[in-house]
Design a protein around this motif. Structure first.
Motif, PDB file in Angstrom:
ATOM      1  N   LEU A  89       0.859  -1.186   0.000  1.00 12.65           N
ATOM      2  CA  LEU A  89       0.000   0.000   0.000  1.00 12.65           C
ATOM      3  C   LEU A  89       0.892   1.232   0.000  1.00 12.65           C
ATOM      4  N   ASP A  90       0.695   2.122  -0.960  1.00 11.61           N
ATOM      5  CA  ASP A  90       1.582   3.264  -1.147  1.00 11.61           C
ATOM      6  C   ASP A  90       0.876   4.585  -0.866  1.00 11.61           C
ATOM      7  N   THR A  91       1.689   5.564  -0.459  1.00  6.79           N
ATOM      8  CA  THR A  91       1.191   6.926  -0.290  1.00  6.79           C
ATOM      9  C   THR A  91       2.326   7.894  -0.548  1.00  6.79           C
ATOM     10  N   ARG A  92       1.981   9.095  -0.925  1.00  6.10           N
ATOM     11  CA  ARG A  92       2.975  10.137  -1.171  1.00  6.10           C
ATOM     12  C   ARG A  92       3.148  11.002   0.081  1.00  6.10           C
ATOM     13  N   PRO A  93       4.370  11.444   0.353  1.00  6.78           N
ATOM     14  CA  PRO A  93       4.584  12.313   1.524  1.00  6.78           C
ATOM     15  C   PRO A  93       3.940  13.680   1.321  1.00  6.78           C
ATOM     16  N   LYS A  94       3.566  14.297   2.435  1.00  4.79           N
ATOM     17  CA  LYS A  94       2.913  15.605   2.379  1.00  4.79           C
ATOM     18  C   LYS A  94       3.737  16.692   3.066  1.00  4.79           C
ATOM     19  N   HIS A  95       4.937  16.335   3.546  1.00  7.88           N
ATOM     20  CA  HIS A  95       5.720  17.308   4.298  1.00  7.88           C
ATOM     21  C   HIS A  95       6.268  18.385   3.365  1.00  7.88           C
ATOM     22  N   PRO A  96       6.548  19.598   3.874  1.00  4.71           N
ATOM     23  CA  PRO A  96       6.961  20.736   3.028  1.00  4.71           C
ATOM     24  C   PRO A  96       8.221  20.484   2.209  1.00  4.71           C
ATOM     25  N   LYS A  97       9.170  19.696   2.726  1.00  8.86           N
ATOM     26  CA  LYS A  97      10.423  19.507   2.012  1.00  8.86           C
ATOM     27  C   LYS A  97      10.229  18.806   0.672  1.00  8.86           C
TER      28      LYS A  97
ATOM     29  N   SER B 156      14.742  24.078  -3.360  1.00  4.75           N
ATOM     30  CA  SER B 156      16.063  24.517  -2.912  1.00  4.75           C
ATOM     31  C   SER B 156      16.751  23.482  -2.024  1.00  4.75           C
ATOM     32  N   ASP B 157      16.020  22.476  -1.601  1.00  7.60           N
ATOM     33  CA  ASP B 157      16.588  21.419  -0.766  1.00  7.60           C
ATOM     34  C   ASP B 157      17.575  20.594  -1.595  1.00  7.60           C
ATOM     35  N   PRO B 158      18.802  20.373  -1.100  1.00  5.17           N
ATOM     36  CA  PRO B 158      19.765  19.564  -1.864  1.00  5.17           C
ATOM     37  C   PRO B 158      19.258  18.164  -2.195  1.00  5.17           C
ATOM     38  N   LEU B 159      18.336  17.647  -1.377  1.00  2.00           N
ATOM     39  CA  LEU B 159      17.805  16.297  -1.596  1.00  2.00           C
ATOM     40  C   LEU B 159      16.433  16.328  -2.262  1.00  2.00           C
ATOM     41  N   HIS B 160      16.115  17.441  -2.914  1.00  2.00           N
ATOM     42  CA  HIS B 160      14.764  17.609  -3.478  1.00  2.00           C
ATOM     43  C   HIS B 160      14.427  16.527  -4.494  1.00  2.00           C
ATOM     44  N   ALA B 161      15.377  16.145  -5.342  1.00  2.00           N
ATOM     45  CA  ALA B 161      15.089  15.140  -6.374  1.00  2.00           C
ATOM     46  C   ALA B 161      14.605  13.839  -5.754  1.00  2.00           C
ATOM     47  N   ALA B 162      15.248  13.439  -4.668  1.00  2.00           N
ATOM     48  CA  ALA B 162      14.842  12.208  -3.990  1.00  2.00           C
ATOM     49  C   ALA B 162      13.535  12.396  -3.230  1.00  2.00           C
ATOM     50  N   ARG B 163      13.410  13.510  -2.537  1.00  2.00           N
ATOM     51  CA  ARG B 163      12.201  13.731  -1.728  1.00  2.00           C
ATOM     52  C   ARG B 163      10.962  13.866  -2.618  1.00  2.00           C
ATOM     53  N   SER B 164      11.091  14.492  -3.773  1.00  4.75           N
ATOM     54  CA  SER B 164       9.933  14.687  -4.637  1.00  4.75           C
ATOM     55  C   SER B 164       9.457  13.380  -5.274  1.00  4.75           C
ATOM     56  N   ALA B 165      10.345  12.402  -5.352  1.00  7.64           N
ATOM     57  CA  ALA B 165       9.981  11.101  -5.929  1.00  7.64           C
ATOM     58  C   ALA B 165       9.607  10.072  -4.858  1.00  7.64           C
ATOM     59  N   GLU B 166       9.751  10.428  -3.607  1.00 15.96           N
ATOM     60  CA  GLU B 166       9.577   9.485  -2.495  1.00 15.96           C
ATOM     61  C   GLU B 166       8.159   8.925  -2.404  1.00 15.96           C
ATOM     62  N   VAL B 167       8.088   7.637  -2.080  1.00 15.60           N
ATOM     63  CA  VAL B 167       6.819   6.964  -1.801  1.00 15.60           C
ATOM     64  C   VAL B 167       6.977   6.220  -0.476  1.00 15.60           C
TER      65      VAL B 167
END
Length: 385
Positions: free
Chosen positions: A348-356, A361-372
């Motif tokens: 069962l999957d869901t997408r994160p809702k946290h601001p990051k 501008s977050d150095p880890l944005h590419a990973a965080r935006s794709a996170e499940v």
């Protein structure tokens, strides 16, 4: 506090040597070079001192100390921000650089120090009352004065405020009150997964492995599981979970015990939300985020079959952020599941809702935006009793 058994910090002030107990929840050694700063010290001068490796013990106004910390933080953010030095080539290198820069930033800012007396009072002008916050974080007041990083003390005070007001969690029909050093359930997406996943048939008993604040155990109890055994190794987590269970009126349904992973016996449902990133923690609260060499994850998977009741399920709650950072592959995770004698019933999957997740501008944005974030429903491969 017995000063003879506690790390001590020494400094020269007004021509005399001074000695006090040294506090550091991150295990930082006492600073060897300590200067004095007060209201006359400019932010630029203070920053140069900290950058040179000299810690500064603040003797001025408390409010001005907080203003100075804000000014120093802005300078440190510019110094250790993204885009400096040779660009990393892989997601793992991006993560390593980010961790390194964050560590250097923290080390610098942690060199601004403040005094505490034996009763946890701050002997500075306009000082706020931090006694209750310090008792919650450090235990009963001792018999000696101490010195602490202002950054750590502000974190202690912030945790105290969160603990006082609590975090509303609809799935438990109440609030969770996180303690200092215990991960706060601010990311509600995984809680929602646990609250809605189909329970195994005749699920009257469950284990919550690594309970932390007790949030998962509370959700399961609210869903009607009659007996939940929640485990943890950390004394703060055990105290935090116990307090939350009591406040929610669930003490009769939830048993909290100290254990490394599994309690004794079998259960038709065993749930674990291990730290999601295989890296080395550098502070107490990071133990809920970073799992060196995926120790807890692999320990949970490796021991699950031996503790599952017939037809039982194990629920693994984990984000795929480590995969996007190049720290662990999906094939590796699936290999551990298979090697443990387990199969995947459903994910069962869901997408994160946290601001990051939205912060470019977050150095880890590419990973965080794709996170499940996923809840993996696992069962024994043979399905046997």
């Amino acid at each position: 506090m017995n000063i003879a058994k506690t790390p001590t910090i020494r400094w020269q002030e007004a021509g005399q040597e001074h000695l006090a107990c040294w506090r550091s929840e991150a295990g930082i050694a006492p600073h060897l070079c300590v200067g004095i700063a007060d209201d006359r010290t400019s932010a630029d001068d203070a920053y140069r001192s900290l950058e040179s490796g000299t810690a500064l013990l603040w003797r001025g106004d408390w409010v001005n100390a907080r203003h100075l910390m804000q000014a120093l933080t802005k300078r440190a953010d510019r110094r250790f921000g993204a885009g400096r030095g040779k660009a990393p080539k892989t997601p793992a290198e991006v993560f390593a650089r980010h961790r390194e820069q964050q560590g250097l930033r923290a080390a610098l800012l942690n060199r601004l120090l403040v005094p505490l007396d034996a009763a946890y009072c701050i002997p500075l002008r306009r000082a706020q009352d931090v006694r209750d916050a310090c008792i919650e974080a450090y235990g009963p007041a001792g018999q000696a004065d101490s010195v602490v990083s202002l950054r750590e003390l502000l974190a202690v005070v912030s945790a105290h405020e969160w603990r006082k007001k609590g975090i509303p969690v609809p799935a438990v029909q109440g609030r969770i009150y996180p303690h200092y050093g215990v991960f706060s359930p601010v990311r509600g997406e995984y809680v929602d997964l646990i609250a809605t996943a189909p329970l195994p048939a005749n699920c009257e008993r469950a284990f919550d492995i690594g309970t932390g604040s007790g949030i998962i155990a509370a959700v399961l109890a609210r869903r009607g599981v009659k007996h939940v055994v929640a485990t943890d190794q950390d004394a703060r987590a055990l105290a935090c979970a116990s307090e939350n269970v009591e406040k929610l009126g669930l003490a009769s349904a939830i048993e909290i015990i100290k254990a490394d992973l599994f309690p004794e016996g079998l259960a038709p449902l065993i749930v674990c939300n291990p730290p999601w990133v295989p890296a080395q923690p550098t502070s107490p609260v990071e133990y809920a985020v970073y799992d060196p060499d995926s120790r807890m994850l692999r320990g949970f998977l490796g021991g699950l079959v031996a503790h599952l009741a017939p037809k039982g399920e194990g629920w693994l709650i984990i984000s795929d952020i480590a995969e996007h950072l190049g720290l662990r592959s999906r094939a590796e995770l699936l290999g551990w599941i298979s090697a443990a004698g387990l199969k995947v019933i459903e994910r069962l999957d869901t997408r994160p809702k946290h601001p990051k997740a939205q912060d470019a501008s977050d150095p880890l944005h590419a990973a965080r935006s794709a996170e499940v974030t996923s809840l993996w429903r696992l069962a024994r491969i043979d399905g046997a009793s």
